[in-house]
Design an enzyme around this catalytic site. Structure first.
Site, PDB file in Angstrom:
ATOM      1  N   GLU A  12     -17.031  27.734 -30.983  1.00  3.12           N
ATOM      2  CA  GLU A  12     -15.837  26.888 -30.910  1.00  3.12           C
ATOM      3  C   GLU A  12     -16.292  25.456 -30.649  1.00  3.12           C
ATOM      4  O   GLU A  12     -16.774  25.132 -29.563  1.00  3.12           O
ATOM      5  CB  GLU A  12     -14.907  27.355 -29.791  1.00  3.12           C
ATOM      6  CG  GLU A  12     -13.648  26.509 -29.683  1.00  3.12           C
ATOM      7  CD  GLU A  12     -13.428  25.898 -28.294  1.00  3.12           C
ATOM      8  OE1 GLU A  12     -12.318  25.402 -28.062  1.00  3.12           O
ATOM      9  OE2 GLU A  12     -14.353  25.912 -27.467  1.00  3.12           O
ATOM     10  N   ASN A  50     -20.717  26.627 -20.275  1.00  4.07           N
ATOM     11  CA  ASN A  50     -20.494  25.234 -19.911  1.00  4.07           C
ATOM     12  C   ASN A  50     -20.020  25.042 -18.481  1.00  4.07           C
ATOM     13  O   ASN A  50     -20.377  24.056 -17.833  1.00  4.07           O
ATOM     14  CB  ASN A  50     -19.462  24.629 -20.870  1.00  4.07           C
ATOM     15  CG  ASN A  50     -19.048  23.231 -20.476  1.00  4.07           C
ATOM     16  OD1 ASN A  50     -19.870  22.332 -20.431  1.00  4.07           O
ATOM     17  ND2 ASN A  50     -17.767  23.056 -20.161  1.00  4.07           N
ATOM     18  N   ASP A  77     -17.558  29.698 -26.309  1.00  2.80           N
ATOM     19  CA  ASP A  77     -16.547  28.737 -25.882  1.00  2.80           C
ATOM     20  C   ASP A  77     -17.199  27.373 -25.612  1.00  2.80           C
ATOM     21  O   ASP A  77     -18.340  27.296 -25.154  1.00  2.80           O
ATOM     22  CB  ASP A  77     -15.869  29.253 -24.606  1.00  2.80           C
ATOM     23  CG  ASP A  77     -14.738  28.360 -24.147  1.00  2.80           C
ATOM     24  OD1 ASP A  77     -13.777  28.180 -24.907  1.00  2.80           O
ATOM     25  OD2 ASP A  77     -14.827  27.840 -23.016  1.00  2.80           O
ATOM     26  N   HIS A 117     -20.179  21.227 -25.571  1.00  2.00           N
ATOM     27  CA  HIS A 117     -20.398  20.712 -24.219  1.00  2.00           C
ATOM     28  C   HIS A 117     -21.690  21.246 -23.579  1.00  2.00           C
ATOM     29  O   HIS A 117     -21.911  21.068 -22.378  1.00  2.00           O
ATOM     30  CB  HIS A 117     -19.191  21.029 -23.348  1.00  2.00           C
ATOM     31  CG  HIS A 117     -17.935  20.374 -23.824  1.00  2.00           C
ATOM     32  ND1 HIS A 117     -17.739  19.016 -23.762  1.00  2.00           N
ATOM     33  CD2 HIS A 117     -16.821  20.892 -24.424  1.00  2.00           C
ATOM     34  CE1 HIS A 117     -16.550  18.718 -24.266  1.00  2.00           C
ATOM     35  NE2 HIS A 117     -15.979  19.836 -24.682  1.00  2.00           N
TER      36      HIS A 117
END
Length: 592
Positions: A363, A170, A318, A322
């Site tokens: 996540e 991201n 992670d 996004h």
């Protein structure tokens, strides 16, 4: 076979047997052989820098300070590294915990300098956690060399432990003073030492040495690769995909066309020479050049190179929400192919015997037990944010009925082989489980259906650290090797080993047999594997327990918590429950 592998093999063999007293004599019994499945995974999350320092010579790589100029180490690199993880593997630390997967923070190169820590900028915040990527193709020198990383992965695999690597697509790391000086952007003059933060200043004050009005000054940063609040850059948007999370430069993952190499990386790689070879991932070298790849395409290629080179078993993704889900699906395809390539090229590796596919654990902030579109786009499991809050208030839920949390988790997760979550009681972005209740917390977590995550130091009662003005930084304190709570550690070891040996604990059908005392059965009968366990939670002392339907008449049953072995007679066993009020019952066979 080298000496380390011989020791590991001997330890694995020894772990299959136990000596117990029965009728005044000593007899050896064979415990169930572990059968690996991510449905029953016990994942240990080691924040590498905070775990164990195996090589102090790495501690000030790139000029990073161990203690900042305000005398604090809240956000500095503490010295934990890959050799430290390997040392603990060789000592059998993870095996004794029953850990069958280790999740490590990103080992690739992070930004060199600091940014202001916390809302007040009261400490220097370096990238010790691995979330401020600089170069995905190189080991971070604070972590170790390529060969040290290879040794770590091979050692874990030799013990049957999978390796899950934290990855980020991201965003890139923050612009920072040291990188500006190292790679020529930001129009900064002088040296980092000349710009040291004084006692009356905050760690945001480095910005006064940077020219934030000059668009040309930042062209050597990431250019068109990112959205950022910098002169001459595409501004961040207001959607989950286009926002600059925590102000981090947001990678334009929606771009499908090639934008060339990121300017900072082109500069960095041009500066390197033969001395940098020990840290460059060999399989990534072919991607360190101008290629017809988009920014996300480059990052995916670089990440898949780690799998091809080392045989990494999975990624923890992670900030998954996004980035477009199709990007994750594409990365899953690349990594699955890379893992197959690794296994084919290294038939002598213990990992070549592993049969499971590449593991994607995502996540998605706030996500609970919900099977949604992520599972159609490469994800095998998502982190379960709901269990930590639920479990904080104690054991009451266990005494309700078959609609308890355990029953519901088993019904939802273990009836669908394509659905899994990873639950936890402590986490680096929220809070730590109450330290005085870790015996109870460990029990509730390690007996939970589905995959679970042990956050480093929960098993040792690692205390909360100083977080300054940041409420979560204290969860990332250094491992308390000098002040381990041995009672808590032994509790986690017994539970974790029991779980690892018995696939039914995490992946089996749940059946409550008694509400008070609380007794339940877990049964697994799939893929040619049968396994049954019983768990007793209640008053300590002598207890006669019906085990009919779980263990056959005349068979031997071991209480893995107390270490005793009983014979089933008339469908019952008599056990002496430990003072902890817990018995973990598994079938064993006498060694002939």
């Amino acid at each position: 076979m080298n000496s380390t592998l011989k020791k590991i093999a001997a330890a694995l063999l020894a772990a299959l047997f136990l000596t117990a007293c029965q009728g005044g004599g000593k007899e050896e019994y064979q415990t169930p052989a572990p059968v690996f499945s991510y449905e029953n995974a016990t994942i240990y999350f080691a924040m590498t820098d905070r775990f164990y320092d195996g090589d102090p010579s790495k501690n000030n790589s790139y000029g990073r300070a161990t203690v900042d100029s305000h005398g604090k180490d809240i956000g500095t690199f503490h010295g934990g590294d890959i050799p430290g993880l390997t040392k603990k593997l060789e000592e059998g630390y993870f095996e004794k915990l029953g850990v069958n997967a280790i999740w490590i923070t990103a080992p690739y190169e992070q930004i060199h300098g600091y940014v202001g820590g916390g809302p007040e900028g009261d400490f220097a915040h370096y990238a010790f956690h691995g979330y401020y990527a600089l170069d995905w193709t190189m080991m971070d020198r604070s972590m170790g060399t390529v060969e040290e990383f290879r040794t770590f992965v091979d050692t874990a695999h030799a013990q049957g432990i999978r390796v899950i690597m934290d990855v980020v697509m991201n965003h890139v790391g923050y612009p920072n003073l040291q990188d500006m000086l190292d790679f020529g952007y930001g129009n900064v003059t002088g040296t980092a030492e000349e710009h040291a933060v004084e006692a009356e200043e905050t760690f945001f004050d480095y910005k006064k040495y940077v020219d934030y009005r000059d668009a040309e000054a930042f062209q050597n940063f990431y250019g068109d690769w990112v959205r950022a609040d910098l002169p001459g850059y595409n501004p961040p948007g207001n959607t989950e995909i286009t926002m600059a999370l925590a102000g981090l430069p947001d990678v334009r993952t929606e771009v499908r066309d090639s934008l060339g190499l990121a300017p900072l990386l082109a500069t960095k790689w041009a500066q390197e020479d033969q001395e940098d070879e020990p840290w460059i991932v060999p399989a990534a070298k072919k991607y360190r050049q101008e290629l017809p790849l988009s920014p996300a395409g480059y990052i995916s290629a670089w990440l898949s190179a780690w799998v091809e080179e080392f045989g990494i078993d999975g990624f923890r993704i992670d900030t998954a929400k996004h980035v477009e889900v199709e990007r994750w699906k594409e990365l899953k395809t690349l990594t699955s192919s890379a893992l197959k390539t690794y296994r084919e090229k290294h038939p002598e590796s213990p990992a070549a015997k592993f049969t499971e596919d590449f593991f994607f654990m995502g996540e998605v902030w706030g996500h609970g037990i919900l099977k949604d579109y992520y599972f159609d786009n490469g994800f095998d499991a998502l982190i379960n944010f709901t269990f930590q809050g639920l479990k904080k208030d104690g054991p009451a839920f266990l005494k309700k009925n078959q609609n308890s949390v355990y029953q519901k988790y088993a019904e939802v997760l273990n009836t669908d082989e394509d659905f899994n979550v990873v639950s936890y009681i402590s986490q680096h972005d929220t809070n730590l489980y109450p330290r005085e209740k870790l015996m109870k917390g460990g029990t509730d977590l390690l007996l939970l259906p589905g995959a679970v995550m042990v956050f480093y130091g929960d098993e040792t009662a690692r205390p909360m650290g100083d977080g300054g003005s940041d409420p979560t930084q204290g969860t990332r304190s250094s491992m308390n090797w000098d002040s381990i709570d041995e009672k808590v550690l032994q509790h986690f070891q017994k539970l974790g080993s029991f779980r690892n040996r018995n696939i039914a604990v995490g992946a089996g059908e749940h059946k409550m047999l008694s509400e008070e005392p609380y007794v339940f059965q877990r049964s697994y009968d799939r893929n040619g594997v049968k396994n049954t366990v019983l768990v007793y939670q209640g008053a300590p002392g002598a207890v006669t327990l019906s085990v009919e339907g779980a263990f056959a008449e005349g068979s031997f049953v071991r209480d893995a918590y107390a270490g005793s072995v009983m014979t089933v007679k008339d469908g019952k066993i008599t056990l002496t429950v430990d003072e902890a009020g817990l018995s973990l019952l598994e079938a064993v066979e006498p060694v002939k």
